[in-house]
Enzyme design. Structure first.
Site, short mmCIF file in Angstrom:
data_model
loop_
_atom_site.label_atom_id
_atom_site.label_comp_id
_atom_site.label_asym_id
_atom_site.label_seq_id
_atom_site.Cartn_x
_atom_site.Cartn_y
_atom_site.Cartn_z
CG ASP A 8 -1.78 1.22 1.36
OD1 ASP A 8 -2.39 1.59 0.35
OD2 ASP A 8 -1.86 1.82 2.45
CB SER A 9 0.21 4.82 -0.49
OG SER A 9 -0.87 4.92 0.44
CE1 TYR A 40 2.68 5.50 -3.44
CE2 TYR A 40 1.25 3.69 -4.06
CZ TYR A 40 2.51 4.16 -3.74
OH TYR A 40 3.57 3.29 -3.71
N GLY A 41 -2.82 9.44 -3.33
CA GLY A 41 -4.09 9.97 -3.85
C GLY A 41 -4.01 10.93 -5.02
CB CYS A 71 -3.04 0.64 -2.50
SG CYS A 71 -3.03 2.39 -2.89
CG ASN A 72 -9.51 0.95 -2.94
OD1 ASN A 72 -10.42 0.31 -3.42
ND2 ASN A 72 -9.19 0.87 -1.67
CB THR A 73 -4.72 5.14 -5.08
OG1 THR A 73 -5.60 5.57 -4.05
CG2 THR A 73 -4.38 6.31 -5.97
CD GLU A 149 0.37 6.41 6.28
OE1 GLU A 149 1.49 6.28 6.81
OE2 GLU A 149 -0.17 5.48 5.63
CB CYS A 181 -9.23 4.88 0.61
SG CYS A 181 -7.56 5.19 1.27
CB THR A 182 -6.68 -0.07 2.12
OG1 THR A 182 -5.54 0.67 1.69
CG2 THR A 182 -7.17 -0.96 0.98
CG HIS A 183 -4.77 4.91 4.57
ND1 HIS A 183 -4.28 4.50 3.35
CD2 HIS A 183 -3.69 5.24 5.33
CE1 HIS A 183 -2.95 4.63 3.35
NE2 HIS A 183 -2.57 5.05 4.54
#
Ligand code: DGL
Length: 251
Positions: A8-9, A40-41, A71-73, A149, A181-183
């Protein structure tokens, strides 16, 4: 033995890793957080693609026989190219528009995701497929990734930031909200608190459990693992790994 690479980012993919470990506790997982380049968005597709290739090489170097793009992005930006370039299975994220559209009672669903995901053709195709008779309200979770984060998952600051994106979806009448979004699943308690305060019955839809089931199917179909792996998780980061380790210990 299956070693599953996952990236992921940043720390968001841990929300997917925890579902995979719940379903498949005996596999070996290697997690890479691209923390030095997070978020990454708003980054270009080329940048995300080149980071995804670099990280995939790293994960394969650590023995991975399958890679989960948690990570969806990055899925939207890079998964087709990754599948074309490497000879291993890739599992990507898919915003859970389908279950939300099928389950809504109000006829309105909300999608929370990064701007990169909301622009990606993969998402636009899914949205078009499920939009008949359903109103789809989209918004970016501005500041959500930064909260996670920094491990700010509760309190007034988190409530304020999350409310700014969530409230317009509630105002529009959404009773299903897709976490694209995985966050974002790490902010679920605060999202539920905001919806509860407004007396709203909302279901938040996280695709991670379905991704874990898909991983199990891919392992079975490719005769990989499920039996004799040396279970465990190794965590790697391109930046500071303090938050990664802390959040992992809470998963
Ligand atoms: N967790 C990621 C996603 O699913 C990326 C968020 C970001 O870095 O902007 O989209």
């Amino acid at each position: 033995m299956a070693t599953i690479g996952i990236f992921d980012s940043g720390v968001g993919g841990l929300s997917v890793l925890r579902q995979m470990r719940t379903l498949l506790p005996r596999e070996r997982y290697v997690y890479y957080a691209d923390s030095a380049n997070c978020p990454y968005g708003d980054r270009s597709r080329d940048f995300i693609l080149s980071r995804s290739e670099y990280i995939t090489d790293f994960l394969i170097g650590k023995g991975s026989s399958v890679v989960v793009v948690a990570c969806n992005t990055a899925t939207g930006a890079a998964i087709s190219e990754l599948r074309a370039r490497y000879d291993i299975p890739f599992i990507g994220m898919e915003p859970a528009v389908k279950p939300a559209a099928l389950g809504t009672g109000t006829g309105v669903i909300g999608v929370l995701a990064t701007s990169g995901t909301l622009k990606a053709s993969k998402y636009l195709d899914t949205r078009d497929r499920w939009s008949e008779g359903v109103k789809i309200e989209e918004t970016t979770g501005a500041g959500f990734v930064e909260l996670v984060e920094s491990l700010i998952l509760d309190g007034p600051q988190a409530e304020d930031v999350v409310g700014r994106s969530l409230n317009p979806l509630l105002d529009a009448g959404a009773d299903r909200i897709v976490l694209g979004c995985t966050h974002y699943p790490f902010l679920l308690p605060i999202m539920k608190k905001i919806a509860d305060k407004r007396g709203r019955e909302v279901r938040f839809v996280d695709p991670a459990p379905a991704i874990a089931r898909h991983l199990r199917d891919v392992l079975l179909d490719n005769n990989l693992g499920l039996e004799d792996a040396h279970p465990g998780v190794e965590l790697f980061s391109s930046g500071d790994d303090t938050i990664l380790k802390k959040l992992y210990s809470q998963c």
